[in-house]
Design an enzyme around this catalytic site. Sequence first.
Site, PDB file in Angstrom:
ATOM      1  N   ASP A   1      40.510  34.091  24.725  1.00 48.21           N
ATOM      2  CA  ASP A   1      38.855  35.001  24.854  1.00 48.21           C
ATOM      3  C   ASP A   1      38.029  34.581  24.745  1.00 48.21           C
ATOM      4  OD1 ASP A   1      36.967  37.140  23.998  1.00 48.21           O
ATOM      5  OD2 ASP A   1      38.247  38.127  22.442  1.00 48.21           O
ATOM      6  N   ASP A   2      37.091  34.479  25.332  1.00 50.71           N
ATOM      7  CA  ASP A   2      36.140  33.873  25.338  1.00 50.71           C
ATOM      8  C   ASP A   2      36.266  31.603  25.644  1.00 50.71           C
ATOM      9  OD1 ASP A   2      34.511  35.643  24.842  1.00 50.71           O
ATOM     10  OD2 ASP A   2      33.716  35.332  23.051  1.00 50.71           O
TER      11      ASP A   2
ATOM     12  N   CYS B   1      34.102  40.973  26.766  1.00 52.69           N
ATOM     13  CA  CYS B   1      35.416  41.925  26.442  1.00 52.69           C
ATOM     14  C   CYS B   1      35.547  42.792  27.566  1.00 52.69           C
ATOM     15  CB  CYS B   1      35.544  41.426  24.923  1.00 52.69           C
ATOM     16  SG  CYS B   1      35.437  39.915  24.053  1.00 52.69           S
TER      17      CYS B   1
ATOM     18  N   ARG C   1      37.978  43.153  30.954  1.00 51.89           N
ATOM     19  CA  ARG C   1      39.634  43.722  30.611  1.00 51.89           C
ATOM     20  C   ARG C   1      40.081  45.325  31.300  1.00 51.89           C
ATOM     21  NH1 ARG C   1      41.244  40.667  25.047  1.00 51.89           N
ATOM     22  NH2 ARG C   1      40.196  39.327  25.335  1.00 51.89           N
TER      23      ARG C   1
ATOM     24  N   LYS D   1      44.590  41.296  22.113  1.00 50.64           N
ATOM     25  CA  LYS D   1      43.644  42.079  21.666  1.00 50.64           C
ATOM     26  C   LYS D   1      43.230  42.876  23.328  1.00 50.64           C
ATOM     27  CE  LYS D   1      38.956  40.967  22.641  1.00 50.64           C
ATOM     28  NZ  LYS D   1      38.121  40.621  22.251  1.00 50.64           N
TER      29      LYS D   1
ATOM     30  N   HIS E   1      40.958  46.522  23.324  1.00 45.48           N
ATOM     31  CA  HIS E   1      39.567  46.683  23.472  1.00 45.48           C
ATOM     32  C   HIS E   1      39.800  47.360  24.946  1.00 45.48           C
ATOM     33  CE1 HIS E   1      35.560  44.265  22.278  1.00 45.48           C
ATOM     34  NE2 HIS E   1      36.007  45.828  21.895  1.00 45.48           N
TER      35      HIS E   1
ATOM     36  N   SER F   1      37.878  43.760  18.494  1.00 44.75           N
ATOM     37  CA  SER F   1      37.346  41.778  18.886  1.00 44.75           C
ATOM     38  C   SER F   1      37.649  41.795  16.994  1.00 44.75           C
ATOM     39  CB  SER F   1      36.467  41.808  18.826  1.00 44.75           C
ATOM     40  OG  SER F   1      35.748  41.636  20.538  1.00 44.75           O
TER      41      SER F   1
ATOM     42  N   HIS G   1      37.968  33.505  20.173  1.00 43.29           N
ATOM     43  CA  HIS G   1      36.900  34.108  19.582  1.00 43.29           C
ATOM     44  C   HIS G   1      36.874  34.346  18.353  1.00 43.29           C
ATOM     45  CE1 HIS G   1      34.367  37.787  18.739  1.00 43.29           C
ATOM     46  NE2 HIS G   1      33.873  38.564  20.138  1.00 43.29           N
TER      47      HIS G   1
ATOM     48  N   ASP H   1      38.953  36.013  29.056  1.00 43.63           N
ATOM     49  CA  ASP H   1      38.490  37.277  29.546  1.00 43.63           C
ATOM     50  C   ASP H   1      36.543  37.033  30.089  1.00 43.63           C
ATOM     51  OD1 ASP H   1      37.557  36.537  27.001  1.00 43.63           O
ATOM     52  OD2 ASP H   1      37.029  38.211  26.752  1.00 43.63           O
ATOM     53  N   ASN H   2      36.288  35.916  29.601  1.00 46.71           N
ATOM     54  CA  ASN H   2      34.650  35.134  30.526  1.00 46.71           C
ATOM     55  C   ASN H   2      34.945  33.186  29.759  1.00 46.71           C
ATOM     56  OD1 ASN H   2      34.273  37.184  27.194  1.00 46.71           O
ATOM     57  ND2 ASN H   2      33.548  35.506  27.033  1.00 46.71           N
TER      58      ASN H   2
ATOM     59  N   LYS I   1      29.394  32.995  28.087  1.00 47.89           N
ATOM     60  CA  LYS I   1      28.755  34.892  28.084  1.00 47.89           C
ATOM     61  C   LYS I   1      27.892  35.318  27.824  1.00 47.89           C
ATOM     62  CE  LYS I   1      31.489  37.322  24.880  1.00 47.89           C
ATOM     63  NZ  LYS I   1      32.243  37.480  23.430  1.00 47.89           N
TER      64      LYS I   1
HETATM   65 MG    MG Z   1      35.566  37.994  24.627  1.00 49.45          MG
END
Ligand code: MG
Length: 495
Positions: free
Chosen positions: A50-51, A90, A94, A152, A154, A177, A239, A291-292, A313
């Site tokens: 994540d991130d 996010c 996803r 996660k 989301h 998150s 994240h 995810d990004n 992001k």
């Molecule tokens: Mg993310």
Amino acid sequence: MKYRSRADMRGQTRARYLVGLAMLALCLGTAVPLQAKTNRPPNFIVIFVDDMGYADAGAFGSKVHRTPNLDRMAKEGRKLTSFYVASSVCTPSRAALMTGSYPRRVGLHTSPAGSANPLVLFPGSSRGLNPDEVTLAEVLKKRGYATGIIGKWHLGDQPQFLPTRQGFDTYFGIPYSNDMGVEVGHSFPPLPLMRDEKVIEQEPDQSLLTQRYTQQAVQFIQRNKDNPFFLYLPHTMPHFPQYASERFKGKSANGIYGDTIEELDWSVGRILDSLRQLRIDENTFVLFTSDNGGVPAPILTYRGSNGPLRGWKGSTWEGGMRVLAIARWPGRIPSGTVTDEMILSTDMLPTFAKLAGAEVPSDRVIDGKDAWPVLAGAANAATPHDRFYYYQMGYLAAVRSGQWKLHVIRTAYNKDTKKTDMEDVLELYDLAKDIGETANVADRHPDVVRRLQAMLAEAREDIGDDQTKDAGKNVRPAGYIAMPKTLTRGDSSRK
Ligand code: MG
């Protein structure tokens, strides 16, 4: 259909099997081993952090993080340097991975109308991934796969939207998150840690999450080693707020952010080791990605790097949506190779379906395409896409086709209204020569601009665009319930 593992074949049975196999192989050349290999659908593991920034692993240029396992994974697999997620935040990202479709197509490009934060789903949201969508997990489950998600989700926290209702047999993790709990200072309910559909802890110790997810993942793999499985491992880290366990805390050269990256790398090592130990290495496709894109320093404690890419992001610059990615499948994906052909996160659904012998839904538009020839390094294999659309929530902001990327709108902060507006732009970048999107060459290539504008017009009609108020004729609604409840009771006194 029952699948036999090597571990099951012992003593005489094993000897007899080997002699038989050898005799058959003598008669049929190499046909038997190949046949045996292709009859057993592969396992799939998607590690979705994540991130994490594009250049936050050694294999993608990091000089500050120690990532020996990701680097080894890249040596044993294929680096994907033009891998795109369908959103720079996010929830929409996803939604696209799960459905093989653009987030706007499945109605999950924003929070519900009127929400304070338009970007992602928040606790107790009335919206979620529509149960009528066919997820990657459902596609594989129909083919007999064991399916598990650890991490996660989301995509909706109401019971109807949970992963256990969307094709996953088992779930361990957080529903949204990790900053959406009482710790970060909003009036959210305590952050729930869930097993399947039950909240098993509130405000879990986040420094243990990477470890616990990894342990659960290894156990899932062990439990399912004899049958095809799909393991989706969307890690909570890096994240914000970032945490690492004692073993990694304070050990990296890049603060707590680096600590989380190095612990995630350890986790990748544990997963790959367990595949080797169980001898299912050569039957398992592993994808590692984010995810990004990364988040800029010095906001909070982030110190991510997107390397040569512009933006972060939350943006439609390359740094928001082009993410680091490594695909590994010994014997099937050529080791130590790199491809710069465009591959999309939405491609995973049709690609996995093809490899598994499963069916892609045919009653709706799926944006992803089979990317296997590119992943497998087939001679002259090219991206299956002549275009990729960059959406900023519901706004169609840019399109890439081949080397060209055309931006038509961008978010801009308005000092007077103190709001973020969408501003019209016309900027063309040649990504082959200018990966950092520094030189606008729109004036020099009016023909290219026109061609890409025509593609954008098609997207408006098909998927829609908030800027032009086009609804999109092939969009599907998100899931929605009238009276959402929070998974755990809110405690607004702790702000
Ligand atoms: Mg993310």
